[in-house]
Design an enzyme around this catalytic site. Structure first.
Site, PDB file in Angstrom:
ATOM      1  N   ALA A  19       0.817  -1.219   0.000  1.00 43.22           N
ATOM      2  CA  ALA A  19       0.000   0.000   0.000  1.00 43.22           C
ATOM      3  C   ALA A  19       0.841   1.255   0.000  1.00 43.22           C
ATOM      4  CB  ALA A  19      -0.944  -0.011   1.210  1.00 43.22           C
ATOM      5  N   GLY A  20       2.040   1.155  -0.570  1.00 39.45           N
ATOM      6  CA  GLY A  20       2.864   2.342  -0.752  1.00 39.45           C
ATOM      7  C   GLY A  20       2.348   3.176  -1.912  1.00 39.45           C
ATOM      8  N   GLY A  23       1.770   0.928  -5.144  1.00 40.54           N
ATOM      9  CA  GLY A  23       0.641   0.022  -4.989  1.00 40.54           C
ATOM     10  C   GLY A  23      -0.683   0.755  -4.964  1.00 40.54           C
ATOM     11  N   SER A 122       4.899   7.345  -9.657  1.00 40.25           N
ATOM     12  CA  SER A 122       3.592   7.171  -9.024  1.00 40.25           C
ATOM     13  C   SER A 122       2.893   8.497  -8.722  1.00 40.25           C
ATOM     14  CB  SER A 122       3.724   6.346  -7.752  1.00 40.25           C
ATOM     15  OG  SER A 122       4.650   6.917  -6.857  1.00 40.25           O
ATOM     16  N   LYS A 173      17.985   0.418 -14.307  1.00 39.10           N
ATOM     17  CA  LYS A 173      17.989   1.866 -14.532  1.00 39.10           C
ATOM     18  C   LYS A 173      18.066   2.630 -13.211  1.00 39.10           C
ATOM     19  CE  LYS A 173      13.630   2.306 -13.127  1.00 39.10           C
ATOM     20  NZ  LYS A 173      13.132   3.127 -11.991  1.00 39.10           N
TER      21      LYS A 173
END
Length: 319
Positions: A19-20, A23, A122, A173
């Site tokens: 749940a970061g 996610g 994100s 990367k």
């Protein structure tokens, strides 16, 4: 935690593990497509068994250090025979040097495993900005199912048949992003940054093809695309590690202040171990390793790269 479904029609049941920021972003994308989405972390009030019960897709977005513990938690649980496992973690396991997909596939050999990677910051996705990604698997149908479930007008999803290359592009990367952040932190300019990122791509290709990935994969979204995004954005945690080291901060201080995990730090350690064992030339990654170990200053790392023997450009990705 259950993500509210804004559409009345439920197309699939998707369990998101982790749940970061990443996610949560993926959970919101899936919910916006009309799926029933369960979001789980170790702090969740809902049990893991309940979240993955009946899931068509289990999508893991946990950190690298959390992959194996989560796999061990799921192994005793009953999964539907047609459940697809998707991994969106970027890293290498320090104890086995396996990729996340390799860990998942070894634990669940009868289930298709799909790798998700691309230039996907994100925070930008959470802002509703457009992005594209790649889902890759040796099971073409499983990749197409995941593509159909996640593709939308703001998140374009491509398929690929080279999961190892897609996974390594997204993983390696992060090491180059640390060097790019260092370059910007030292204010070395656009010319130096362009040279560094270009040679960084050559290094990624050299490593990836040595390990069995396809060259063409690294010129796609999960390779060059992810490299460009991560090496040029302050939103990247790995970029921030290099940038702040160049500003004179110490690594423990930098890592403590980050929101989330800079996977490139661990990846660098594992990569250098493997490169030394297998005789792979990784000059940029080696200087990143020395910088993270405190063996050289940021400027000394740059100087070491500039003083390397000259060589032809074409074909030098092999050396």
């Amino acid at each position: 935690m259950t993500i509210q479904n804004p559409k009345p029609k439920i197309e699939a049941t998707i369990a998101i593990l982790g749940a970061g920021a990443w996610g949560t972003a993926l959970a919101n994308l899936a919910a916006a497509n009309g799926h029933q989405v369960g979001l789980w972390s170790r702090e969740s009030s809902e049990s893991l068994a309940d979240v993955i019960a009946g899931a068509d897709i289990i999508l893991s977005a946990v950190s690298m250090k959390g992959v194996r513990p989560v796999v061990e938690l799921i192994k005793p649980l009953a999964l539907s025979s047609d459940t697809i496992i998707v991994t969106a973690t970027k890293g290498l396991d320090p104890s086995t040097t396996c990729t996340p997909a390799q860990i998942w596939q070894a634990a669940f050999p009868s289930h298709p495993v799909v790798v998700l990677a691309g230039p996907n910051l994100s925070k930008e996705i959470e802002q509703g900005l457009p992005a594209a990604t790649v889902v890759a698997s040796t099971d073409a149908e499983a990749a197409k199912v995941v593509q159909a479930r996640l593709n939308s007008t703001r998140f374009r999803v491509y398929t690929n048949s080279d999961p190892l290359g897609v996974e390594l592009g997204g993983t390696l990367k992060n090491v180059i992003a640390i060097s790019a952040g260092t370059c910007d932190g030292l204010q070395l300019g656009t010319n130096a940054k362009a040279a560094l990122v270009t040679r960084g791509l050559a290094e990624i290709i050299r490593i990836g093809t040595h390990w069995g990935a396809k060259t063409d994969t690294f010129y796609g979204l999960s390779g060059l695309g992810d490299l460009l995004a991560t090496c040029n954005s302050p939103l990247s945690r790995n970029y921030q590690v290099g940038y702040q080291l160049a500003q004179g901060k110490q690594l423990p201080e930098v890592l403590a202040a980050l929101q989330g995990t800079a996977e490139g730090v661990n990846t660098t350690q594992v990569l250098i171990q493997l490169a030394n064992q297998q005789g792979i030339s990784v000059p940029i990654s080696y200087q990143v390793y020395r910088l993270l170990q405190g063996e050289v200053t940021p400027q000394a790392a740059v100087d070491a790269l500039m003083l390397r023997d000259v060589k032809p450009e074409i074909g030098s990705w092999r050396y």
